[in-house]
Design an enzyme around this catalytic site. Structure first.
Site, short mmCIF file in Angstrom:
data_model
loop_
_atom_site.label_atom_id
_atom_site.label_comp_id
_atom_site.label_asym_id
_atom_site.label_seq_id
_atom_site.Cartn_x
_atom_site.Cartn_y
_atom_site.Cartn_z
N SER A 32 0.82 -1.19 0.00
CA SER A 32 0.00 0.00 0.00
C SER A 32 0.87 1.26 0.00
CB SER A 32 -0.98 -0.05 1.18
OG SER A 32 -2.03 0.86 1.00
N ASP A 57 -4.71 -3.65 -3.23
CA ASP A 57 -3.87 -3.39 -2.07
C ASP A 57 -3.24 -4.64 -1.47
OD1 ASP A 57 -2.81 -2.46 0.36
OD2 ASP A 57 -4.47 -1.08 0.68
#
Length: 259
Positions: A51, A163
């Protein structure tokens, strides 16, 4: 911030990896950690990001000075990072973010970064953890940072990637898999929202934070305040300095030396 040594085989030079976790704007704390490591001559052999860790880590591994990364982020509001879209698989698409990052990383590929980098992502269809080691750096950074349902997934070799924090929030497991003997893990995941949940977006964010939830001290920081770079850097610097004695002992015990 924690330090962990894994068993090394034979007499090879130990690999020192830095695992940078996700946490939106809290990820600017990574800059402070990297700053202290640079000052101490402890540059990692490998960086892994999930992320926001992939965004900061990607810029660092591309060779950008830490002060330049901070300057690029200073004063950046969240509205400058979103492009609304109709249809698709996300509320936002990556246009504005791409236009900000392209001048910084160009067409650099992961395998050509001055400091080796792994961007950890998740296959949206299978739920599989997908560590990216080769391919376009910018696409890998964005794929790793794609919050499902908010941002459009990134297409990558027939996969839809989102993510990496969903499967390896602070990518220690991926670091071990990549052959790291010493792993410094930097956890900047967000505490749960304390205020009243006011709509479906708040519910989505809270569910996401529950997935990410760890025992970290980031009080006073806000995951969506992308303009508070220096405050986050200070938190990172303080955590790194506190962990330095343990890190130095770990590196000494494993026989690691800077290149």
């Amino acid at each position: 911030m924690t330090t962990e040594a894994t068993a090394s085989a034979g007499a090879h030079r130990p690999v020192f990896a830095l695992a940078l976790g996700g946490g939106a704007a809290l990820g600017y704390s990574h800059l402070g950690v990297l700053e202290v490591l640079e000052e101490e001559g402890l540059r990692p052999d490998l960086v892994l990001g999930a992320s926001m860790g992939s965004i900061v880590g990607g810029l660092y591994c591309a060779g950008l000075p830490l002060d330049e990364i901070a300057a690029q982020a200073e004063g950046l509001g969240i509205l400058q990072l979103i492009d609304w879209q109709l249809g698709g698989l996300g509320i936002f698409e990556w246009g504005r973010v791409r236009r900000r990052l392209e001048p910084l990383v160009g067409d650099l590929r992961l395998e050509d970064c001055p400091t080796p980098l792994v961007c950890v992502t998740t296959d949206l269809r299978s739920g599989e953890r997908v560590p990216l080691r080769r391919g376009p750096l910018l696409d890998a950074m964005l794929a790793s940072a794609t919050i499902p349902g908010l941002y459009e997934p990134v297409s990558w070799e027939g996969r839809l990637l989102v993510d990496g924090g969903l499967v390896d929030e602070v990518p220690v497991f991926s670091a071990r898999e990549a052959g790291a003997d010493i792993v410094v893990a930097v956890d900047v995941s967000h505490p749960l929202l304390a205020e009243e949940l006011r709509g479906p977006v708040d519910v989505m964010r809270q569910a996401y934070f529950i997935i990410q939830m760890h025992n970290v001290d980031l009080r006073g920081l806000d995951f969506q305040k992308f303009d508070e770079v220096e405050t986050a850097r200070q938190v990172g610097r303080a955590a790194a300095r506190q962990a330095l004695p343990a890190l130095r002992e770990c590196l000494r015990a494993k026989g690691w030396r800077p290149r």
